[in-house]
Design a protein around this motif. Structure first.
Motif, PDB file in Angstrom:
ATOM      1  N   ALA A  57      -1.869   3.464   5.790  1.00 57.79           N
ATOM      2  CA  ALA A  57      -0.600   3.348   5.062  1.00 57.79           C
ATOM      3  C   ALA A  57      -0.648   4.150   3.767  1.00 57.79           C
ATOM      4  O   ALA A  57       0.324   4.834   3.406  1.00 57.79           O
ATOM      5  CB  ALA A  57      -0.303   1.884   4.768  1.00 57.79           C
ATOM      6  N   ALA A  58      -1.776   4.088   3.063  1.00 60.13           N
ATOM      7  CA  ALA A  58      -1.907   4.815   1.792  1.00 60.13           C
ATOM      8  C   ALA A  58      -1.884   6.326   2.015  1.00 60.13           C
ATOM      9  O   ALA A  58      -1.209   7.070   1.283  1.00 60.13           O
ATOM     10  CB  ALA A  58      -3.200   4.399   1.088  1.00 60.13           C
ATOM     11  N   HIS A  59      -2.626   6.802   3.013  1.00 60.07           N
ATOM     12  CA  HIS A  59      -2.634   8.243   3.291  1.00 60.07           C
ATOM     13  C   HIS A  59      -1.250   8.745   3.668  1.00 60.07           C
ATOM     14  O   HIS A  59      -0.779   9.777   3.169  1.00 60.07           O
ATOM     15  CB  HIS A  59      -3.602   8.557   4.438  1.00 60.07           C
ATOM     16  CG  HIS A  59      -5.048   8.430   4.094  1.00 60.07           C
ATOM     17  ND1 HIS A  59      -5.621   9.072   3.011  1.00 60.07           N
ATOM     18  CD2 HIS A  59      -6.055   7.749   4.708  1.00 60.07           C
ATOM     19  CE1 HIS A  59      -6.911   8.792   2.974  1.00 60.07           C
ATOM     20  NE2 HIS A  59      -7.199   7.988   3.987  1.00 60.07           N
ATOM     21  N   ARG A  60      -0.568   8.033   4.567  1.00 58.06           N
ATOM     22  CA  ARG A  60       0.748   8.488   5.035  1.00 58.06           C
ATOM     23  C   ARG A  60       1.757   8.537   3.883  1.00 58.06           C
ATOM     24  O   ARG A  60       2.544   9.488   3.765  1.00 58.06           O
ATOM     25  CB  ARG A  60       1.258   7.559   6.136  1.00 58.06           C
ATOM     26  CG  ARG A  60       0.526   7.712   7.462  1.00 58.06           C
ATOM     27  CD  ARG A  60       1.234   6.959   8.570  1.00 58.06           C
ATOM     28  NE  ARG A  60       0.508   7.099   9.815  1.00 58.06           N
ATOM     29  CZ  ARG A  60      -0.421   6.251  10.257  1.00 58.06           C
ATOM     30  NH1 ARG A  60      -0.714   5.176   9.523  1.00 58.06           N
ATOM     31  NH2 ARG A  60      -1.042   6.464  11.396  1.00 58.06           N
ATOM     32  N   ALA A  61       1.750   7.505   3.060  1.00 56.65           N
ATOM     33  CA  ALA A  61       2.699   7.464   1.953  1.00 56.65           C
ATOM     34  C   ALA A  61       2.429   8.584   0.955  1.00 56.65           C
ATOM     35  O   ALA A  61       3.367   9.199   0.432  1.00 56.65           O
ATOM     36  CB  ALA A  61       2.629   6.105   1.256  1.00 56.65           C
ATOM     37  N   ALA A  62       1.168   8.854   0.683  1.00 54.47           N
ATOM     38  CA  ALA A  62       0.825   9.942  -0.247  1.00 54.47           C
ATOM     39  C   ALA A  62       1.295  11.290   0.299  1.00 54.47           C
ATOM     40  O   ALA A  62       1.814  12.133  -0.444  1.00 54.47           O
ATOM     41  CB  ALA A  62      -0.678   9.959  -0.494  1.00 54.47           C
ATOM     42  N   LEU A  63       1.129  11.500   1.605  1.00 51.96           N
ATOM     43  CA  LEU A  63       1.574  12.747   2.220  1.00 51.96           C
ATOM     44  C   LEU A  63       3.094  12.868   2.158  1.00 51.96           C
ATOM     45  O   LEU A  63       3.633  13.932   1.831  1.00 51.96           O
ATOM     46  CB  LEU A  63       1.108  12.818   3.670  1.00 51.96           C
ATOM     47  CG  LEU A  63      -0.403  13.012   3.898  1.00 51.96           C
ATOM     48  CD1 LEU A  63      -0.742  12.856   5.376  1.00 51.96           C
ATOM     49  CD2 LEU A  63      -0.858  14.376   3.388  1.00 51.96           C
TER      50      LEU A  63
ATOM     51  N   LEU B 207      -3.047  11.900  11.897  1.00 50.48           N
ATOM     52  CA  LEU B 207      -3.062  11.624  10.459  1.00 50.48           C
ATOM     53  C   LEU B 207      -4.192  12.376   9.767  1.00 50.48           C
ATOM     54  O   LEU B 207      -3.975  13.002   8.716  1.00 50.48           O
ATOM     55  CB  LEU B 207      -3.212  10.116  10.217  1.00 50.48           C
ATOM     56  CG  LEU B 207      -3.402   9.688   8.757  1.00 50.48           C
ATOM     57  CD1 LEU B 207      -2.209  10.095   7.910  1.00 50.48           C
ATOM     58  CD2 LEU B 207      -3.640   8.183   8.665  1.00 50.48           C
ATOM     59  N   ILE B 208      -5.394  12.325  10.332  1.00 52.09           N
ATOM     60  CA  ILE B 208      -6.528  13.016   9.717  1.00 52.09           C
ATOM     61  C   ILE B 208      -6.294  14.525   9.701  1.00 52.09           C
ATOM     62  O   ILE B 208      -6.632  15.214   8.721  1.00 52.09           O
ATOM     63  CB  ILE B 208      -7.838  12.673  10.450  1.00 52.09           C
ATOM     64  CG1 ILE B 208      -8.140  11.173  10.339  1.00 52.09           C
ATOM     65  CG2 ILE B 208      -9.004  13.476   9.885  1.00 52.09           C
ATOM     66  CD1 ILE B 208      -8.277  10.662   8.929  1.00 52.09           C
ATOM     67  N   ASP B 209      -5.695  15.056  10.767  1.00 53.23           N
ATOM     68  CA  ASP B 209      -5.361  16.485  10.777  1.00 53.23           C
ATOM     69  C   ASP B 209      -4.351  16.809   9.681  1.00 53.23           C
ATOM     70  O   ASP B 209      -4.453  17.847   9.011  1.00 53.23           O
ATOM     71  CB  ASP B 209      -4.802  16.887  12.139  1.00 53.23           C
ATOM     72  CG  ASP B 209      -5.855  16.952  13.226  1.00 53.23           C
ATOM     73  OD1 ASP B 209      -7.058  16.938  12.878  1.00 53.23           O
ATOM     74  OD2 ASP B 209      -5.485  17.023  14.415  1.00 53.23           O
ATOM     75  N   ASP B 210      -3.365  15.933   9.481  1.00 53.08           N
ATOM     76  CA  ASP B 210      -2.378  16.151   8.418  1.00 53.08           C
ATOM     77  C   ASP B 210      -3.033  16.111   7.040  1.00 53.08           C
ATOM     78  O   ASP B 210      -2.701  16.922   6.164  1.00 53.08           O
ATOM     79  CB  ASP B 210      -1.281  15.078   8.492  1.00 53.08           C
ATOM     80  CG  ASP B 210      -0.372  15.249   9.707  1.00 53.08           C
ATOM     81  OD1 ASP B 210      -0.372  16.341  10.299  1.00 53.08           O
ATOM     82  OD2 ASP B 210       0.323  14.272  10.053  1.00 53.08           O
ATOM     83  N   VAL B 211      -3.960  15.183   6.850  1.00 55.34           N
ATOM     84  CA  VAL B 211      -4.675  15.110   5.571  1.00 55.34           C
ATOM     85  C   VAL B 211      -5.478  16.386   5.347  1.00 55.34           C
ATOM     86  O   VAL B 211      -5.501  16.934   4.239  1.00 55.34           O
ATOM     87  CB  VAL B 211      -5.598  13.873   5.536  1.00 55.34           C
ATOM     88  CG1 VAL B 211      -6.483  13.908   4.281  1.00 55.34           C
ATOM     89  CG2 VAL B 211      -4.790  12.584   5.552  1.00 55.34           C
TER      90      VAL B 211
ATOM     91  N   ALA C  43       0.832  -1.203   0.000  1.00 56.07           N
ATOM     92  CA  ALA C  43       0.000   0.000   0.000  1.00 56.07           C
ATOM     93  C   ALA C  43       0.866   1.254   0.000  1.00 56.07           C
ATOM     94  O   ALA C  43       0.584   2.228  -0.717  1.00 56.07           O
ATOM     95  CB  ALA C  43      -0.928  -0.005   1.217  1.00 56.07           C
ATOM     96  N   ARG C  44       1.929   1.245   0.801  1.00 52.97           N
ATOM     97  CA  ARG C  44       2.814   2.404   0.864  1.00 52.97           C
ATOM     98  C   ARG C  44       3.534   2.627  -0.468  1.00 52.97           C
ATOM     99  O   ARG C  44       3.652   3.761  -0.952  1.00 52.97           O
ATOM    100  CB  ARG C  44       3.830   2.222   1.991  1.00 52.97           C
ATOM    101  CG  ARG C  44       3.208   2.365   3.374  1.00 52.97           C
ATOM    102  CD  ARG C  44       4.265   2.342   4.481  1.00 52.97           C
ATOM    103  NE  ARG C  44       4.770   1.012   4.754  1.00 52.97           N
ATOM    104  CZ  ARG C  44       6.032   0.635   4.589  1.00 52.97           C
ATOM    105  NH1 ARG C  44       6.923   1.481   4.109  1.00 52.97           N
ATOM    106  NH2 ARG C  44       6.420  -0.590   4.899  1.00 52.97           N
ATOM    107  N   GLU C  45       4.021   1.543  -1.057  1.00 52.10           N
ATOM    108  CA  GLU C  45       4.732   1.660  -2.325  1.00 52.10           C
ATOM    109  C   GLU C  45       3.817   2.198  -3.425  1.00 52.10           C
ATOM    110  O   GLU C  45       4.189   3.105  -4.179  1.00 52.10           O
ATOM    111  CB  GLU C  45       5.294   0.294  -2.736  1.00 52.10           C
ATOM    112  CG  GLU C  45       6.447  -0.186  -1.882  1.00 52.10           C
ATOM    113  CD  GLU C  45       7.734   0.566  -2.182  1.00 52.10           C
ATOM    114  OE1 GLU C  45       7.978   0.895  -3.356  1.00 52.10           O
ATOM    115  OE2 GLU C  45       8.483   0.837  -1.222  1.00 52.10           O
ATOM    116  N   LEU C  46       2.618   1.642  -3.518  1.00 52.39           N
ATOM    117  CA  LEU C  46       1.684   2.090  -4.554  1.00 52.39           C
ATOM    118  C   LEU C  46       1.299   3.544  -4.344  1.00 52.39           C
ATOM    119  O   LEU C  46       1.326   4.357  -5.281  1.00 52.39           O
ATOM    120  CB  LEU C  46       0.424   1.216  -4.541  1.00 52.39           C
ATOM    121  CG  LEU C  46       0.550  -0.231  -5.019  1.00 52.39           C
ATOM    122  CD1 LEU C  46      -0.784  -0.948  -4.851  1.00 52.39           C
ATOM    123  CD2 LEU C  46       1.006  -0.301  -6.471  1.00 52.39           C
TER     124      LEU C  46
END
Length: 395
Positions: free
Chosen positions: A187-193, A218-222, A162-165
């Motif tokens: 994992a997807a949100h963190r990697a995109a950020l 995480l939600i605050d960062d998004v 998920a992180r790699e993609l």
């Protein structure tokens, strides 16, 4: 007939404390929309039909006034009133608007320029409105987007994939959409950020508070760098039904859906089902045949025609974008070689910022930033207030 003040004055009194000022007609429409959010559950197609035909104000006036509605059968209308009217409360509406104002959440309706029109593909099941925290205009930039979803109890393999993609796709300008949950979503949100890309989190509860609570940061960062979205009013609790209904928004908002890991009965398969119903491209990541967390993705490939996803290039093909060379700037495709160049430009002793590393590596700074994010996810580099460096041996 039920008395409820839907006048322009009532709308002004409710909306003004929330920092919302509109002309009389627009104010009544938005106030009626907020009222409907208190009355109905997500995906209520009965309410959706009358609101779509009459607009929020006229539909609410008809329901409260006891009128017959040509859009509904007498049974549908009677059962709808039994569901909706016990929830009618001007105080609850005012509280949700106040909570929205306190958390910087805006009410987005279909008449707004930032409304993502792809949600209208849901027809009568489309959301009445969206409560948005963050950059609402980002919802207009989702032509190239992918939902990356999967198991909450993700394996190390699923988390890594998920992180790699997500990092590769986000780094190449493809927005990553997910549900903010533990496991694959997080994992997807963190990697995109970390890759400096756009990510969108759709919540099952109100956009004013994170769920799960462990993902508050995480939600605050998004919200700061992307957008957090919900169709239920601020203060609303996430429920099992709302999670299932939220999944239809993830599928509808995205240009394609990829399931990374899923058990045989995972909720992620619900998202995949919505994507298939909407004729959105669907992909699934294979895993070990003995892994319970990949049973659902294998089922999607075998029984539902999901495309086998083994790399970000496969996702780009799913989106009709071709391989990595068609997306720029990209941190995929040549990642291994470029990562070596980035690490060669770094030191275990000296902290360097991304621009300095890019100059030493002879690469573009934005590409280097994306690669540094990927390397950080794998623990191959360290970040600090002074920049980046390689981990010291034995540290």
């Amino acid at each position: 007939m039920i008395a409820f003040d839907l006048s322009a004055g009532a709308a002004r009194r409710a909306l003004s404390p929330a920092g919302i000022e509109y002309d009389a007609d627009e104010g009544r429409t938005r106030y009626a929309t907020a009222v409907w959010c208190q009355l109905i559950e997500p995906g209520d197609s009965v309410a959706g039909r009358i609101i779509g035909a009459r607009g929020p104000v006229a539909a609410l006036e008809a329901v409260l006034g006891g009128a017959e509605l040509s859009e509904l059968t007498p049974k549908e209308l009677a059962e709808g009133r039994k569901r909706w009217l016990p929830r009618l409360s001007a105080g609850a509406v005012a509280e949700s608007l106040a909570a929205a104002a306190a958390r910087g959440v805006t009410l987005l309706t279909r008449g707004d320029p930032d409304w993502p029109t792809q949600l209208d593909d849901l027809g009568a099941h489309a959301p009445l409105c969206l409560w948005v925290r963050g950059d609402a205009s980002a919802l207009r930039r989702l032509e190239a987007s992918v939902a990356i979803v999967g198991a909450r109890a993700a394996s190390h393999y699923g988390d890594h994939v998920a992180r790699e993609l997500a990092a590769d796709l986000a780094g190449s300008g493809i927005a990553v959409v997910s549900g903010g949950a533990y496991g694959i979503d997080g994992a997807a949100h963190r990697a995109a950020l970390l890759a400096g890309g756009l990510t969108v989190a759709l919540l099952a509860g109100g956009a004013d508070r994170a769920y799960p609570a462990g993902h508050t940061q995480l939600i605050d960062d998004v919200a700061r760098r992307g957008v957090v979205v919900s169709e239920v009013a601020c203060g609303s609790a996430p429920t099992k039904w709302r999670f299932l209904q939220r999944n239809r928004l993830i599928a509808a908002l995205s240009a394609a859906t990829v399931v990374v890991e899923a058990g045989w009965r995972s909720g992620s398969l619900n998202t995949a089902g919505h994507a298939a119903t909407l004729s959105r491209p669907l992909g699934a990541v294979p895993g070990q045949i003995t892994s319970a967390t990949s049973a659902g993705t294998h089922r999607l490939i075998r029984e539902y025609g999901a495309q086998c996803i083994t790399s970000a290039d496969d996702v780009r093909e799913l989106l009709g974008m071709g391989g990595a060379m068609d997306a720029a700037p990209s941190v995929g495709g040549t990642y291994t070689g470029d990562a070596t160049r980035v690490k060669d430009a770094m030191s275990t002793r000296v902290w360097r910022d991304a621009c300095a590393i890019a100059r030493r590596a002879g690469m573009a700074a934005d590409v280097v930033e994306g690669i540094l994010g990927l390397l950080a996810l794998d623990g191959a580099v360290e970040s600090g207030i002074e920049g980046w460096r390689l981990p010291r041996v034995g540290a």
